[in-house]
Design a protein around this motif. Structure first.
Motif, short mmCIF file in Angstrom:
data_model
loop_
_atom_site.label_atom_id
_atom_site.label_comp_id
_atom_site.label_asym_id
_atom_site.label_seq_id
_atom_site.Cartn_x
_atom_site.Cartn_y
_atom_site.Cartn_z
N ALA A 50 63.05 -95.21 -23.97
CA ALA A 50 62.46 -94.33 -24.98
C ALA A 50 62.28 -92.94 -24.42
O ALA A 50 62.12 -92.75 -23.21
CB ALA A 50 61.11 -94.88 -25.44
N ARG A 51 62.31 -91.96 -25.30
CA ARG A 51 61.98 -90.60 -24.92
C ARG A 51 60.57 -90.30 -25.42
O ARG A 51 60.24 -90.57 -26.57
CB ARG A 51 62.96 -89.60 -25.53
N THR A 52 59.76 -89.74 -24.55
CA THR A 52 58.40 -89.36 -24.91
C THR A 52 58.18 -87.89 -24.55
O THR A 52 59.05 -87.23 -23.98
CB THR A 52 57.36 -90.22 -24.17
N THR A 53 57.02 -87.40 -24.87
CA THR A 53 56.71 -86.01 -24.55
C THR A 53 56.66 -85.78 -23.05
O THR A 53 56.72 -84.63 -22.60
CB THR A 53 55.36 -85.61 -25.17
N GLY A 54 56.55 -86.84 -22.25
CA GLY A 54 56.52 -86.71 -20.79
C GLY A 54 57.83 -87.07 -20.12
O GLY A 54 57.89 -87.13 -18.90
N GLY A 55 58.87 -87.32 -20.88
CA GLY A 55 60.18 -87.67 -20.32
C GLY A 55 60.60 -89.07 -20.69
O GLY A 55 60.00 -89.73 -21.55
N LEU A 56 61.66 -89.56 -20.05
CA LEU A 56 62.17 -90.90 -20.33
C LEU A 56 61.24 -91.96 -19.77
O LEU A 56 60.63 -91.79 -18.72
CB LEU A 56 63.55 -91.08 -19.70
N VAL A 57 61.15 -93.09 -20.50
CA VAL A 57 60.36 -94.24 -20.09
C VAL A 57 61.21 -95.49 -20.28
O VAL A 57 61.93 -95.63 -21.28
CB VAL A 57 59.07 -94.36 -20.94
N THR A 58 61.17 -96.40 -19.32
CA THR A 58 61.78 -97.71 -19.44
C THR A 58 60.69 -98.76 -19.55
O THR A 58 59.76 -98.77 -18.75
CB THR A 58 62.66 -98.03 -18.22
N VAL A 59 60.82 -99.64 -20.54
CA VAL A 59 59.90 -100.78 -20.70
C VAL A 59 60.72 -102.04 -20.50
O VAL A 59 61.70 -102.28 -21.21
CB VAL A 59 59.24 -100.79 -22.08
N ASP A 60 60.33 -102.84 -19.51
CA ASP A 60 61.10 -104.03 -19.15
C ASP A 60 60.12 -105.17 -18.90
O ASP A 60 59.48 -105.22 -17.86
CB ASP A 60 61.94 -103.74 -17.92
#
Length: 391
Positions: free
Chosen positions: A37-47
């Motif tokens: 996902a892209r958020t206001t703080g950069g890319l995030v991976t949820v695993d």
């Protein structure tokens, strides 16, 4: 792409929730698939129960499998772990994850394993995608460089840094004066499952003339098209979308490709239009009317189903029938998992996943500052790099 975010996952029992019920908190469980996902703080991976924050200086490969990130002067990625000078930011990652382009004012840096090469970004150049062999880079050349208002897609030879026109679909060089110059908005891009073809939806293209029009002396009046770029064979083709595509808000448009890579779906929910295209023939096969929707559009599909979304409504088209479900907050991305049994929906500060047959909400995870759900990978999907594994 590409491709740019604090996350809290709480364990709990899975509880179904009818999509027609009033919104209420659903117990959170570990995420069944890997999400980008892209958020206001950069890319995030949820695993599963792990969250990785890649930071603002990060980029993801076109299908979400590989991430490169810069943090404290170190570039990390599946084929990189190097100290770099300040100011570099990843811009484009190759489809196979072996190469990355970084940018800072006035120059580009290409990394390929331990090899690095700096290229002058003469004019106003924006990296777009690697060729399959990673020896070339498709770029957007903005014109005029000092005060750009349009651009053309060109190929940069990474050995010499020189720019050249793309090939036509029949693999012939585009003659001088016949290169397409675009003023529209690249809305979304999808990569074919074999990682060979990148299809980008462009909207708001009044007066745009394709290479084939320029060569034939004809004119095009389309306002939207799919720019089909073959990353291996290095040709490009514009698949025109019929009226009224491209005339409404850009955010009302979305594109998706099916798991077999045989069909593209493009939706314009402002006008209630859905187009299907054959990716082998590069032709529109049908255009149908669908329920209109306001807000940012999303689309996902497999061999027999198409899911459309905007606002808090998801519409399922299957076998000539239509079902409508409600999600807790306005949609920010819509993706099926590889098994096709779960539909993931980005929302306000969270991602929820629904039963793809009934629409019942099966779980949710908090993602503060979520801008868009970019990719859903299988549980065995690979995401390279070594970011801060926050929880």
């Amino acid at each position: 792409m590409t491709t740019r975010r604090d996350l809290l996952i709480l364990a709990g029992a899975v509880a179904g929730l009818s999509a027609c019920d009033p919104p209420r908190r659903t117990p959170v469980t570990a995420v069944p698939d890997r999400l980008i996902a892209r958020t206001t703080g950069g890319l995030v991976t949820v695993d599963g129960s792990t969250t990785r924050r890649w930071g603002e200086r990060s980029a993801v490969s076109p299908d979400g499998s590989f991430v490169y990130a810069m943090k404290d002067g170190t570039l990390t990625g599946p084929a990189a772990n190097a100290q770099l000078e300040a100011g570099w930011a990843p811009e484009v990652v190759s489809a196979d994850g072996t190469a990355c382009v970084l940018r800072r004012p006035g120059s580009l840096l290409v990394t390929h394993g331990e090899n690095q090469k700096r290229l002058p970004a003469a004019g106003n150049i924006q990296a777009d995608a690697f060729t399959t062999d990673t020896l070339g880079l498709f770029v957007l050349e903005w014109l005029p460089a000092e005060a750009p208002d349009h651009y053309r897609v060109r190929l940069m030879d990474l050995g010499t840094g020189t720019l050249s026109p793309l090939l036509t679909r029949d693999k012939r060089p585009v003659p001088a004066g016949a290169e397409e110059e675009m003023r529209g908005e690249g809305r979304q891009a999808v990569l074919s499952p074999d990682r060979q073809v990148l299809s980008t939806l462009y909207t708001h293209q009044p007066g745009h003339q394709h290479t084939r029009n320029l060569l034939a002396g004809t004119r095009s009046d389309v306002h939207a098209f799919v720019h089909v770029l073959h990353l291996e064979q290095r040709w490009a083709y514009c698949l025109d979308l019929p009226h009224p595509f491209g005339e409404g808000p850009a955010e009302s448009h979305a594109i998706a490709i099916d798991p077999d890579g045989r069909r593209l779906a493009v939706v314009d929910l402002a006008s209630g239009s859905l187009a299907y295209a054959d990716t082998h023939r590069l032709a529109i096969t049908s255009v149908i009317s669908v329920p209109k929707g306001a807000g940012t559009a999303a689309v996902a599909l497999d061999a027999s189903r198409t899911f459309l979304g905007a606002g808090r409504t998801v519409t399922l088209l299957e076998g000539g029938g239509t079902s409508r479900w409600t999600v807790p907050s306005p949609l920010r991305g819509l993706h099926l998992n590889h098994a096709g049994d779960l539909l993931y929906a980005g929302g306000t500060d969270e991602i929820v996943w629904l039963d793809a047959a009934s629409g019942a909400i099966r779980g949710r995870v908090r993602v503060p500052g979520l801008q868009t759900l970019r990719h859903v990978l299988g549980s065995q999907g690979r995401v390279g790099g070594s970011p801060d594994p926050g929880t």
